[in-house]
Write an enzyme that holds these catalytic residues in place. Structure first.
Site, PDB file in Angstrom:
ATOM      1  N   TYR A  93       0.849  -1.194   0.000  1.00 42.26           N
ATOM      2  CA  TYR A  93       0.000   0.000   0.000  1.00 42.26           C
ATOM      3  C   TYR A  93       0.885   1.245   0.000  1.00 42.26           C
ATOM      4  O   TYR A  93       1.896   1.296  -0.666  1.00 42.26           O
ATOM      5  CB  TYR A  93      -0.994  -0.048   1.171  1.00 42.26           C
ATOM      6  CG  TYR A  93      -2.207   0.785   0.847  1.00 42.26           C
ATOM      7  CD1 TYR A  93      -3.068   0.395  -0.180  1.00 42.26           C
ATOM      8  CD2 TYR A  93      -2.462   1.973   1.507  1.00 42.26           C
ATOM      9  CE1 TYR A  93      -4.155   1.174  -0.531  1.00 42.26           C
ATOM     10  CE2 TYR A  93      -3.557   2.755   1.164  1.00 42.26           C
ATOM     11  CZ  TYR A  93      -4.395   2.358   0.143  1.00 42.26           C
ATOM     12  OH  TYR A  93      -5.461   3.140  -0.216  1.00 42.26           O
ATOM     13  N   ARG A 146      -9.990  10.380  -7.562  1.00 38.95           N
ATOM     14  CA  ARG A 146      -9.073  11.132  -6.703  1.00 38.95           C
ATOM     15  C   ARG A 146      -8.179  10.141  -5.973  1.00 38.95           C
ATOM     16  O   ARG A 146      -8.329   9.902  -4.783  1.00 38.95           O
ATOM     17  CB  ARG A 146      -9.880  11.982  -5.712  1.00 38.95           C
ATOM     18  CG  ARG A 146      -9.109  13.128  -5.083  1.00 38.95           C
ATOM     19  CD  ARG A 146      -9.197  13.102  -3.561  1.00 38.95           C
ATOM     20  NE  ARG A 146      -8.539  11.939  -2.992  1.00 38.95           N
ATOM     21  CZ  ARG A 146      -8.532  11.641  -1.697  1.00 38.95           C
ATOM     22  NH1 ARG A 146      -9.171  12.381  -0.831  1.00 38.95           N
ATOM     23  NH2 ARG A 146      -7.899  10.561  -1.254  1.00 38.95           N
ATOM     24  N   LYS A 164      -6.352  -2.167  -0.318  1.00 33.47           N
ATOM     25  CA  LYS A 164      -7.128  -2.069   0.921  1.00 33.47           C
ATOM     26  C   LYS A 164      -7.666  -3.437   1.356  1.00 33.47           C
ATOM     27  O   LYS A 164      -7.723  -3.746   2.553  1.00 33.47           O
ATOM     28  CB  LYS A 164      -8.283  -1.080   0.742  1.00 33.47           C
ATOM     29  CG  LYS A 164      -7.847   0.393   0.791  1.00 33.47           C
ATOM     30  CD  LYS A 164      -7.427   0.794   2.198  1.00 33.47           C
ATOM     31  CE  LYS A 164      -6.856   2.205   2.278  1.00 33.47           C
ATOM     32  NZ  LYS A 164      -7.852   3.249   2.403  1.00 33.47           N
ATOM     33  N   GLU A 235     -13.933   4.652  -1.365  1.00 35.42           N
ATOM     34  CA  GLU A 235     -12.500   4.954  -1.323  1.00 35.42           C
ATOM     35  C   GLU A 235     -12.095   5.853  -2.479  1.00 35.42           C
ATOM     36  O   GLU A 235     -12.369   5.557  -3.650  1.00 35.42           O
ATOM     37  CB  GLU A 235     -11.718   3.643  -1.389  1.00 35.42           C
ATOM     38  CG  GLU A 235     -10.241   3.776  -1.127  1.00 35.42           C
ATOM     39  CD  GLU A 235      -9.926   4.069   0.324  1.00 35.42           C
ATOM     40  OE1 GLU A 235      -8.938   4.791   0.560  1.00 35.42           O
ATOM     41  OE2 GLU A 235     -10.649   3.593   1.211  1.00 35.42           O
ATOM     42  N   ASP A 236     -11.441   6.961  -2.170  1.00 35.81           N
ATOM     43  CA  ASP A 236     -10.829   7.848  -3.164  1.00 35.81           C
ATOM     44  C   ASP A 236     -11.811   8.376  -4.210  1.00 35.81           C
ATOM     45  O   ASP A 236     -11.512   8.438  -5.402  1.00 35.81           O
ATOM     46  CB  ASP A 236      -9.645   7.153  -3.841  1.00 35.81           C
ATOM     47  CG  ASP A 236      -8.413   7.119  -2.931  1.00 35.81           C
ATOM     48  OD1 ASP A 236      -8.502   7.638  -1.810  1.00 35.81           O
ATOM     49  OD2 ASP A 236      -7.373   6.583  -3.345  1.00 35.81           O
ATOM     50  N   ASP A 258     -13.543   5.931   3.944  1.00 39.37           N
ATOM     51  CA  ASP A 258     -12.288   5.869   4.679  1.00 39.37           C
ATOM     52  C   ASP A 258     -11.518   7.176   4.623  1.00 39.37           C
ATOM     53  O   ASP A 258     -10.880   7.575   5.600  1.00 39.37           O
ATOM     54  CB  ASP A 258     -11.427   4.730   4.144  1.00 39.37           C
ATOM     55  CG  ASP A 258     -10.183   4.513   4.987  1.00 39.37           C
ATOM     56  OD1 ASP A 258     -10.310   4.445   6.221  1.00 39.37           O
ATOM     57  OD2 ASP A 258      -9.081   4.421   4.423  1.00 39.37           O
ATOM     58  N   ASP A 259     -11.572   7.880   3.485  1.00 37.30           N
ATOM     59  CA  ASP A 259     -10.851   9.148   3.358  1.00 37.30           C
ATOM     60  C   ASP A 259     -11.396  10.192   4.313  1.00 37.30           C
ATOM     61  O   ASP A 259     -10.658  11.083   4.758  1.00 37.30           O
ATOM     62  CB  ASP A 259     -10.951   9.672   1.923  1.00 37.30           C
ATOM     63  CG  ASP A 259     -10.473   8.652   0.914  1.00 37.30           C
ATOM     64  OD1 ASP A 259      -9.305   8.257   0.995  1.00 37.30           O
ATOM     65  OD2 ASP A 259     -11.277   8.226   0.069  1.00 37.30           O
ATOM     66  N   ASN A 397      -0.420  11.934   1.150  1.00 36.05           N
ATOM     67  CA  ASN A 397       0.414  10.892   0.582  1.00 36.05           C
ATOM     68  C   ASN A 397       0.086  10.759  -0.905  1.00 36.05           C
ATOM     69  O   ASN A 397      -0.912  11.307  -1.358  1.00 36.05           O
ATOM     70  CB  ASN A 397       0.219   9.554   1.334  1.00 36.05           C
ATOM     71  CG  ASN A 397      -1.233   9.113   1.394  1.00 36.05           C
ATOM     72  OD1 ASN A 397      -1.925   9.043   0.375  1.00 36.05           O
ATOM     73  ND2 ASN A 397      -1.709   8.815   2.594  1.00 36.05           N
TER      74      ASN A 397
END
Length: 536
Positions: A93, A146, A164, A235-236, A258-259, A397
């Site tokens: 990851y 994203r 993930k 996610e993202d 999660d973000d 990150n």
């Protein structure tokens, strides 16, 4: 083993032991002659894996090698990852997954995960039946718009759900057969990708508006039909969509982002732990955010809940939180303030970032910009002048996008800073002290949340579960770890942390009447019994 025998068993990634099959098993399953003589224990196989891995010259080569191992022998991959998680997680990851996503189409070997495109509209529930597993408990889904701080990577973003899922298995012990990575491949506005002859995604501009939303809605509803026990982790997604879907579905189905929520919980845990170092009372803290995206605003909202749980009212809690954007301090006088930032736009004169630090004197500075170098020497120096021990959390990150490095933070603050980051950094020697900076890794949070939802069969995922997760994570940090400058526990203890968070989630589910299960009195033992251990 699904009546597998011979070559079919040997090449089945979920059931093979490779050279680990005993002589008796070789006789029983028709494997005689198909393997070398030696029966190799899983420990010996891990030694061979690590030897090959460490010969690779680049992190992307190591990523490809590990991915091939996962496709070849699941148990060996996960046993290696669990036993050497400090070495393996950064390769599986963050930060390597960023490069892997950028190069996804060019390093593609075998299909993993499930892909949905606009051409599947009206048939998503039907094609989900093509997935070979029935008892799915966790789905990680992205639309690739994203990806980390890298932007729109389209179908290349599938590397994120795949990564993930690996963390769910390794960090909390949810069985790999119960996890599903999903890509909503709705196109990409990244022209370079669309023009890349090797690109594997839907080669058109992104779907948007009602057509996009209806496809996401069809997917969510199809999951409820096909996998009614599944948790959906968004996610993202681009921030506006991330909040939109969270607001739309959080009270209807098992889901979280999660973000927004995972990042919030891990950041809050770091703040809690920092109070043990600074000796400051949590409710006395002023917290400043650089960036107004999903990670920052999600963390602010969870911090409000934390302040309220500690005794402040909502207005008092909101006044503890401040935001900086590209123009400087976000105040009530600003125009076009994002709706979720408005509660934190206070009455104050406009001023620059550094001047805002000088006037507001934040105890904690959190960066969530995705822009490298935004925590300059002037910023770190000013934080150090207004605090005896400034808390700096650089969340962005991959590593190339972090607001500042650990070395910069320690040197510019003359060793005063309490530093955490979203990307991993090596230990830093400054004067006579060796600092071991902590990574605010969401892997400390979301696997435990997922395991807790699985164990409790909670109907919804609530903010109070993330608040409980933050408290649990902070409580696991040892005094020795704090002395070394870390506000998070050693990554080697992540399964222990996930177990404790899952138990806490079960208690929240019971307290909030979100489960119809009659959970056993020994919830800790029950949760432990659900955790997959990859052994032969």
């Amino acid at each position: 083993m699904k009546n597998l025998r011979g070559k079919a068993l040997l090449t089945d990634p979920a059931h093979t032991k490779s050279t680990g099959f005993t002589y008796a098993e070789r006789e029983l399953y028709g494997l005689r002659g198909l393997l070398p003589y030696d029966v190799a224990s899983i420990d010996k196989q891990i030694e061979r894996v690590l030897g090959s891995l460490r010969c690779k010259n680049s992190t992307i080569e190591k990523y490809i090698f590990l991915n091939a191992l996962l496709e070849r022998n699941q148990r060996l991959f996960y046993r290696t990852m669990i036993d050497h998680i400090d070495e393996i997680m950064p390769l599986v990851y963050t930060p390597t997954v960023g490069e892997a996503c950028s190069e996804f189409a060019h390093i593609f070997r075998n299909a993993q995960g499930f892909y949905i495109s606009p051409e599947d509209r009206g048939e998503i529930a039907t094609i989900l039946k093509n997935w070979p597993e029935e008892d799915i408990r966790v789905i990680v889904v992205t639309d690739g718009e994203r990806i980390l701080g890298l932007g729109d990577l389209g179908a290349n973003g599938m590397g994120i759900p795949i990564g993930k899922v690996a963390l769910y298995v390794a960090c909390s012990g949810i069985h790999p057969a119960q996890c599903m990575p999903v890509m909503l491949d709705v196109g990409t506005n990244n022209i370079a990708l669309r023009e890349d002859p090797l690109y594997l995604g839907y080669p058109y501009p992104r779907l948007n508006g009602d057509a996009y939303r209806s496809l996401v809605d069809e997917f969510v509803k199809a999951v409820q039909l096909r996998y009614p026990s599944a948790l959906i982790q968004f996610e993202d997604f681009l921030s506006p969509h991330a909040f939109e879907f969270l607001d739309l579905y959080a009270q209807k189905v098992r889901c979280f982002n999660d973000d927004i929520q995972g990042t919030a919980a891990v950041t809050l845990a770091g703040i809690y732990t920092s109070c043990r170092i600074t000796k400051k009372k949590f409710t006395d803290l002023n917290i400043m955010f650089l960036g107004t995206g999903s990670a920052a605003s999600g963390t602010a909202e969870l911090a409000v809940d934390a302040f309220r749980a500690a005794g402040l009212n909502r207005s008092q809690a909101q006044k503890r939180l401040w935001f900086i954007d590209r123009k400087g301090l976000v105040t009530a006088r600003n125009e076009n303030i994002k709706p979720r930032i408005k509660p934190f736009a206070h009455e104050h004169a406009a001023c620059s970032f550094v001047d805002a630090i000088n006037e507001i004197k934040p105890d904690v500075l959190i960066g969530a910009t995705g822009v490298a170098g935004t925590f300059t020497e002037a910023v770190i120096s000013k934080m150090s002048s207004v605090n005896e021990r400034p808390v700096i959390i650089a969340l962005s990150n991959p590593t190339s996008h972090t607001e500042c490095t650990a070395e910069q933070a320690y040197h510019w603050s003359n060793g005063k800073v309490i530093f955490a980051s979203g990307s991993p950094f090596n230990a830093v020697q400054f004067k006579d002290h060796l600092f071991k900076p902590a990574q605010g890794n969401n892997a400390y949070i979301f696997p435990g949340i997922g395991l807790g939802i699985y164990a409790s069969a909670a109907r919804l995922v609530t903010q109070s579960m993330f608040l409980a997760a933050a408290e649990v994570l902070a409580s696991t940090v040892s005094e020795q770890e704090i002395h070394s400058g870390s506000v998070y526990p050693a990554l080697s203890r992540v399964r222990e942390v996930s177990h404790a968070i899952a138990v806490a989630v079960c208690h929240v589910a019971i307290r909030e009447e979100l489960t119809s299960l009659s959970l056993p009195e020994d919830i800790s033992g029950y949760v432990r019994s659900l955790m997959y251990e990859p052994n032969y």
